[in-house]
Write a protein that holds these residues in place. Structure first.
Motif, PDB file in Angstrom:
ATOM      1  N   LYS A  40       0.827  -1.197   0.000  1.00  0.00           N
ATOM      2  CA  LYS A  40       0.000   0.000   0.000  1.00  0.00           C
ATOM      3  C   LYS A  40       0.866   1.253   0.000  1.00  0.00           C
ATOM      4  O   LYS A  40       2.021   1.229   0.428  1.00  0.00           O
ATOM      5  N   ARG A  41       0.269   2.327  -0.472  1.00  0.00           N
ATOM      6  CA  ARG A  41       0.988   3.593  -0.492  1.00  0.00           C
ATOM      7  C   ARG A  41       1.347   3.999   0.943  1.00  0.00           C
ATOM      8  O   ARG A  41       0.520   3.937   1.853  1.00  0.00           O
ATOM      9  N   GLY A  42       2.605   4.424   1.122  1.00  0.00           N
ATOM     10  CA  GLY A  42       3.056   4.823   2.449  1.00  0.00           C
ATOM     11  C   GLY A  42       3.760   3.725   3.224  1.00  0.00           C
ATOM     12  O   GLY A  42       4.183   3.945   4.354  1.00  0.00           O
ATOM     13  N   CYS A  43       3.908   2.544   2.603  1.00  0.00           N
ATOM     14  CA  CYS A  43       4.576   1.448   3.312  1.00  0.00           C
ATOM     15  C   CYS A  43       6.063   1.765   3.493  1.00  0.00           C
ATOM     16  O   CYS A  43       6.680   2.385   2.642  1.00  0.00           O
ATOM     17  N   THR A  44       6.602   1.325   4.625  1.00  0.00           N
ATOM     18  CA  THR A  44       8.009   1.562   4.935  1.00  0.00           C
ATOM     19  C   THR A  44       8.779   0.250   4.821  1.00  0.00           C
ATOM     20  O   THR A  44       8.214  -0.801   4.501  1.00  0.00           O
ATOM     21  N   VAL A  45      10.080   0.318   5.096  1.00  0.00           N
ATOM     22  CA  VAL A  45      10.905  -0.889   5.059  1.00  0.00           C
ATOM     23  C   VAL A  45      10.408  -1.900   6.089  1.00  0.00           C
ATOM     24  O   VAL A  45      10.388  -3.111   5.838  1.00  0.00           O
ATOM     25  N   GLU A  46       9.990  -1.430   7.244  1.00  0.00           N
ATOM     26  CA  GLU A  46       9.474  -2.328   8.279  1.00  0.00           C
ATOM     27  C   GLU A  46       8.253  -3.093   7.780  1.00  0.00           C
ATOM     28  O   GLU A  46       8.119  -4.302   8.024  1.00  0.00           O
ATOM     29  N   HIS A  47       7.365  -2.432   7.061  1.00  0.00           N
ATOM     30  CA  HIS A  47       6.178  -3.093   6.530  1.00  0.00           C
ATOM     31  C   HIS A  47       6.551  -4.118   5.466  1.00  0.00           C
ATOM     32  O   HIS A  47       5.948  -5.195   5.395  1.00  0.00           O
ATOM     33  N   GLN A  48       7.539  -3.796   4.648  1.00  0.00           N
ATOM     34  CA  GLN A  48       7.983  -4.758   3.631  1.00  0.00           C
ATOM     35  C   GLN A  48       8.590  -5.998   4.266  1.00  0.00           C
ATOM     36  O   GLN A  48       8.330  -7.125   3.832  1.00  0.00           O
ATOM     37  N   LEU A  49       9.396  -5.807   5.304  1.00  0.00           N
ATOM     38  CA  LEU A  49       9.983  -6.952   6.004  1.00  0.00           C
ATOM     39  C   LEU A  49       8.898  -7.794   6.665  1.00  0.00           C
ATOM     40  O   LEU A  49       8.970  -9.026   6.660  1.00  0.00           O
ATOM     41  N   LYS A  50       7.892  -7.135   7.211  1.00  0.00           N
ATOM     42  CA  LYS A  50       6.795  -7.878   7.840  1.00  0.00           C
ATOM     43  C   LYS A  50       6.021  -8.676   6.802  1.00  0.00           C
ATOM     44  O   LYS A  50       5.640  -9.834   7.039  1.00  0.00           O
ATOM     45  N   ALA A  51       5.800  -8.083   5.631  1.00  0.00           N
ATOM     46  CA  ALA A  51       5.077  -8.785   4.567  1.00  0.00           C
ATOM     47  C   ALA A  51       5.842 -10.030   4.129  1.00  0.00           C
ATOM     48  O   ALA A  51       5.270 -11.103   3.931  1.00  0.00           O
ATOM     49  N   TRP A  52       7.170  -9.898   3.973  1.00  0.00           N
ATOM     50  CA  TRP A  52       7.964 -11.050   3.536  1.00  0.00           C
ATOM     51  C   TRP A  52       8.005 -12.132   4.614  1.00  0.00           C
ATOM     52  O   TRP A  52       7.875 -13.325   4.321  1.00  0.00           O
ATOM     53  N   ALA A  53       8.195 -11.711   5.874  1.00  0.00           N
ATOM     54  CA  ALA A  53       8.207 -12.675   6.973  1.00  0.00           C
ATOM     55  C   ALA A  53       6.856 -13.382   7.096  1.00  0.00           C
ATOM     56  O   ALA A  53       6.793 -14.589   7.365  1.00  0.00           O
ATOM     57  N   HIS A  54       5.770 -12.647   6.885  1.00  0.00           N
ATOM     58  CA  HIS A  54       4.432 -13.232   6.936  1.00  0.00           C
ATOM     59  C   HIS A  54       4.250 -14.267   5.828  1.00  0.00           C
ATOM     60  O   HIS A  54       3.708 -15.363   6.056  1.00  0.00           O
ATOM     61  N   ALA A  55       4.700 -13.946   4.621  1.00  0.00           N
ATOM     62  CA  ALA A  55       4.607 -14.901   3.510  1.00  0.00           C
ATOM     63  C   ALA A  55       5.410 -16.161   3.811  1.00  0.00           C
ATOM     64  O   ALA A  55       4.959 -17.284   3.531  1.00  0.00           O
ATOM     65  N   LEU A  56       6.596 -16.000   4.392  1.00  0.00           N
ATOM     66  CA  LEU A  56       7.431 -17.148   4.734  1.00  0.00           C
ATOM     67  C   LEU A  56       6.762 -18.029   5.767  1.00  0.00           C
ATOM     68  O   LEU A  56       6.720 -19.271   5.635  1.00  0.00           O
ATOM     69  N   LEU A  57       6.204 -17.425   6.811  1.00  0.00           N
ATOM     70  CA  LEU A  57       5.557 -18.191   7.875  1.00  0.00           C
ATOM     71  C   LEU A  57       4.290 -18.884   7.371  1.00  0.00           C
ATOM     72  O   LEU A  57       4.042 -20.058   7.685  1.00  0.00           O
ATOM     73  N   ALA A  58       3.493 -18.175   6.575  1.00  0.00           N
ATOM     74  CA  ALA A  58       2.263 -18.771   6.044  1.00  0.00           C
ATOM     75  C   ALA A  58       2.567 -19.939   5.110  1.00  0.00           C
ATOM     76  O   ALA A  58       1.904 -20.980   5.147  1.00  0.00           O
ATOM     77  N   ALA A  59       3.582 -19.791   4.272  1.00  0.00           N
ATOM     78  CA  ALA A  59       3.974 -20.884   3.373  1.00  0.00           C
ATOM     79  C   ALA A  59       4.459 -22.086   4.170  1.00  0.00           C
ATOM     80  O   ALA A  59       4.187 -23.237   3.810  1.00  0.00           O
ATOM     81  N   ARG A  60       5.177 -21.835   5.269  1.00  0.00           N
ATOM     82  CA  ARG A  60       5.673 -22.923   6.115  1.00  0.00           C
ATOM     83  C   ARG A  60       4.529 -23.725   6.718  1.00  0.00           C
ATOM     84  O   ARG A  60       4.599 -24.947   6.843  1.00  0.00           O
ATOM     85  N   VAL A  61       3.465 -23.042   7.086  1.00  0.00           N
ATOM     86  CA  VAL A  61       2.298 -23.731   7.652  1.00  0.00           C
ATOM     87  C   VAL A  61       1.522 -24.468   6.560  1.00  0.00           C
ATOM     88  O   VAL A  61       1.112 -25.614   6.737  1.00  0.00           O
ATOM     89  N   LEU A  62       1.342 -23.826   5.404  1.00  0.00           N
ATOM     90  CA  LEU A  62       0.531 -24.424   4.345  1.00  0.00           C
ATOM     91  C   LEU A  62       1.160 -25.690   3.772  1.00  0.00           C
ATOM     92  O   LEU A  62       0.440 -26.611   3.393  1.00  0.00           O
ATOM     93  N   VAL A  63       2.479 -25.763   3.687  1.00  0.00           N
ATOM     94  CA  VAL A  63       3.088 -26.976   3.136  1.00  0.00           C
ATOM     95  C   VAL A  63       2.909 -28.166   4.062  1.00  0.00           C
ATOM     96  O   VAL A  63       3.091 -29.322   3.648  1.00  0.00           O
ATOM     97  N   ARG A  64       2.526 -27.927   5.324  1.00  0.00           N
ATOM     98  CA  ARG A  64       2.266 -29.016   6.260  1.00  0.00           C
ATOM     99  C   ARG A  64       0.882 -29.614   6.051  1.00  0.00           C
ATOM    100  O   ARG A  64       0.592 -30.707   6.534  1.00  0.00           O
ATOM    101  N   ILE A  65       0.025 -28.876   5.351  1.00  0.00           N
ATOM    102  CA  ILE A  65      -1.331 -29.361   5.096  1.00  0.00           C
ATOM    103  C   ILE A  65      -1.308 -30.223   3.842  1.00  0.00           C
ATOM    104  O   ILE A  65      -0.961 -29.756   2.758  1.00  0.00           O
ATOM    105  N   THR A  66      -1.651 -31.480   3.965  1.00  0.00           N
ATOM    106  CA  THR A  66      -1.537 -32.414   2.847  1.00  0.00           C
ATOM    107  C   THR A  66      -2.827 -32.564   2.060  1.00  0.00           C
ATOM    108  O   THR A  66      -2.806 -33.021   0.925  1.00  0.00           O
ATOM    109  N   THR A  67      -3.951 -32.196   2.640  1.00  0.00           N
ATOM    110  CA  THR A  67      -5.235 -32.341   1.932  1.00  0.00           C
ATOM    111  C   THR A  67      -6.108 -31.124   2.190  1.00  0.00           C
ATOM    112  O   THR A  67      -5.898 -30.367   3.154  1.00  0.00           O
ATOM    113  N   GLY A  68      -7.106 -30.970   1.325  1.00  0.00           N
ATOM    114  CA  GLY A  68      -8.121 -29.950   1.538  1.00  0.00           C
ATOM    115  C   GLY A  68      -7.688 -28.532   1.244  1.00  0.00           C
ATOM    116  O   GLY A  68      -8.090 -27.615   1.956  1.00  0.00           O
ATOM    117  N   PHE A  69      -6.893 -28.338   0.186  1.00  0.00           N
ATOM    118  CA  PHE A  69      -6.539 -26.975  -0.187  1.00  0.00           C
ATOM    119  C   PHE A  69      -7.766 -26.235  -0.701  1.00  0.00           C
ATOM    120  O   PHE A  69      -8.516 -26.749  -1.526  1.00  0.00           O
TER     121      PHE A  69
END
Length: 515
Positions: A435-464
């Motif tokens: 979003k407009r006005g995002c800072t470096v901290e927000h970008q790092l949070k977005a990337w860390a969030h994507a990493l954590l969410a992907a880590r959880v989703l790969v553990r789910i084997t069924t029902g995507f």
């Protein structure tokens, strides 16, 4: 008659250089009234800090050479990885004008030796290829060949700078080594040119070499600027580059002298190629060692993956009310201390050439890496909306933008992940809108969030499904926000030397949205 001088009558001046190293001590004794002249006088005694009184001591010589070739205040004025980089590193910019001008080199260390000699061998081959020593050779054809090389190099410079200009600073280590690879391949093509039949084939070979040197100039020059800014700690960037030039001049002169002797004794085809390949192998290996020694303090994509995944893996409270994270055998689930990797520790796990935009999880105890998928940050709205067309997706319906907007109403980004299948394994692709006005901290949070969410989703084997993905994204966001967890993460990372104010995640021109 000797006057008694008390300690109260003395002033001591201790002189140091910019780094705090003592250089001399000045002791002023007085003010003492003379019985003969009735005037007040004093004296200054100088105590040298040099431990040796010999006029032939090597220490002053070494110190003087250090002042000439090293930045003022060394080693405090530069980062800890400056010297290892300078020992191994070599940077070379070769102009496309070998036919009419001397080779223009910029070199940084002892291994310039290898490249200087290799450059002389390739230059000799180019001169042979354009007909030096051949009475039938035409100066006009040599000039036209030079013009074609120059044109192709200039066009390549413009295109390459446009294509990868944004990525040069975040991935400066990658492009620093890539510049040397380009340059060494160009030298190999130069040496091949005399054996190529005159005509279009030789023109193509030499023009390709010119293009590669142009790519070397763009990648090497830009990445060098980023590395120099990293090394300079006292705002002494200009002086650091000036001292680098002094180092380069001495090494290049020495390399040229030795190279002149070498090429005068190496004339056979097989010996030339053997020496050339050995020199280039040494050149690249030392450049690789130099780049590996650099400990960047900015969090680009790869370093963010390593730092955040190790931190997440050590924070067992993340497993509460969430799909359980992968537990490592022998590691206590009651562990409360976070593992915060320093830039030096991350540099040990960092790869110079790596997948652009990869989401990878580094396990805390085993230090093994698991590939989770990929991510794009700062994507356009059209790219975000087309993310459901990723091959292998099993989502049955469109992206619920209204719910996503509500989940990320208080954030400066919007994140969603979709699955894709590769080699029978399910991975996830994350698209991040900023979003407009995002800072470096927000970008790092977005990337860390994507990493954590992907880590959880790969553990789910069924029902995507869309709902499952949204649920995981929402719950992981809640965990990052609970008790200001992510802000505390950044504070801990900053405490061990990371500069969390440098934007190094976007390697392409980004887009911003406004709701």
């Amino acid at each position: 008659m000797t006057s008694h001088i008390s300690e109260m009558d003395r002033l001591t001046f201790r002189e140091t250089d910019e780094a705090g190293n003592p250089t001399a001590t000045y002791v002023y004794s007085g003010d003492v009234a003379s019985s003969i002249t009735s005037k007040t006088s004093g004296r200054v005694d100088v105590i040298s800090s040099s431990s040796s009184t010999s006029s032939w001591s090597a220490k002053p010589l070494v110190s003087s050479l250090g002042d000439v070739f090293l930045p003022s205040g060394y080693p405090q004025s530069v980062s800890d990885d400056y010297l290892p980089y300078q020992i191994f590193q070599y940077q070379r910019y070769t102009s496309n004008k070998e036919l009419t001008q001397p080779i223009n080199r910029k070199q940084d260390s002892l291994q310039a030796f290898c490249s200087s000699i290799a450059g002389l061998l390739s230059s000799r081959a180019v001169l042979q290829g354009v007909g030096v020593g051949n009475a039938n050779a035409s100066p006009t054809s040599a000039l036209l060949l030079h013009i074609l090389q120059d044109i192709s190099g200039r066009i390549a410079t413009i295109c390459f700078a446009h294509r990868i200009g944004t990525a040069l600073e975040p991935e400066c280590k990658t492009y620093r080594l890539a510049a040397d690879v380009f340059n060494d391949i160009a030298m190999i093509l130069d040496c091949l040119s005399p054996g190529v039949p005159a005509g279009p084939a030789r023109v193509a070979v030499l023009s390709t070499a010119g293009v590669l040197r142009a790519l070397c100039g763009v990648a090497g020059g830009s990445s060098k600027a980023s590395l120099s800014a990293h090394f300079a700690k006292w705002g002494n960037l200009a002086e650091l580059n000036a001292k680098d030039s002094s180092q380069e001049t001495v090494i290049s002169l020495f390399g040229m002298l030795v190279g002149s002797v070498v090429i005068s004794h190496i004339t056979s085809f097989s010996t030339t190629w053997l020496i050339l390949l050995i020199l280039l192998a040494m050149h690249l290996s030392m450049n690789y060692a130099a780049v590996r020694a650099v400990q960047m303090t900015s969090l680009n994509r790869q370093r963010a993956n390593i730092a955040f995944s190790t931190l997440f893996d050590s924070d067992r409270s993340l497993a509460l009310d969430l799909v359980e994270l992968d537990s490592t055998p022998g590691l206590s689930n009651t562990k409360t201390e976070w593992t915060i990797l320093t830039p030096a520790q991350v540099a040990e796990h960092e790869r110079i050439f790596h997948r652009d935009g990869a989401l990878q999880w580094t396990h805390d105890s085993t230090h093994t890496t698991q590939h989770l998928g990929s991510a794009q940050i700062g994507v356009s709205m059209s790219t975000f909306l087309s993310s459901l067309s990723v091959s292998g997706t099993s989502f049955p319906r469109a992206l619920p933008l209204r719910r996503l907007a509500a989940v990320f109403a208080d954030e400066f980004y919007i994140l969603f992940l979709v699955p894709w299948t590769t080699a029978g394994n399910v991975k996830f692709h994350a698209s991040i809108l900023l979003k407009r006005g995002c800072t470096v901290e927000h970008q790092l949070k977005a990337w860390a969030h994507a990493l954590l969410a992907a880590r959880v989703l790969v553990r789910i084997t069924t029902g995507f499904s869309v709902d499952v993905a949204l649920d995981v994204v929402e719950r992981t966001l809640g965990l990052l926000n609970a008790d200001a967890r992510f802000e505390r993460y950044l504070t801990e990372l900053s405490g061990v030397g990371w500069d969390v104010d440098i934007a190094a995640l976007e390697t392409r021109a980004g887009r911003r949205i406004e709701l």
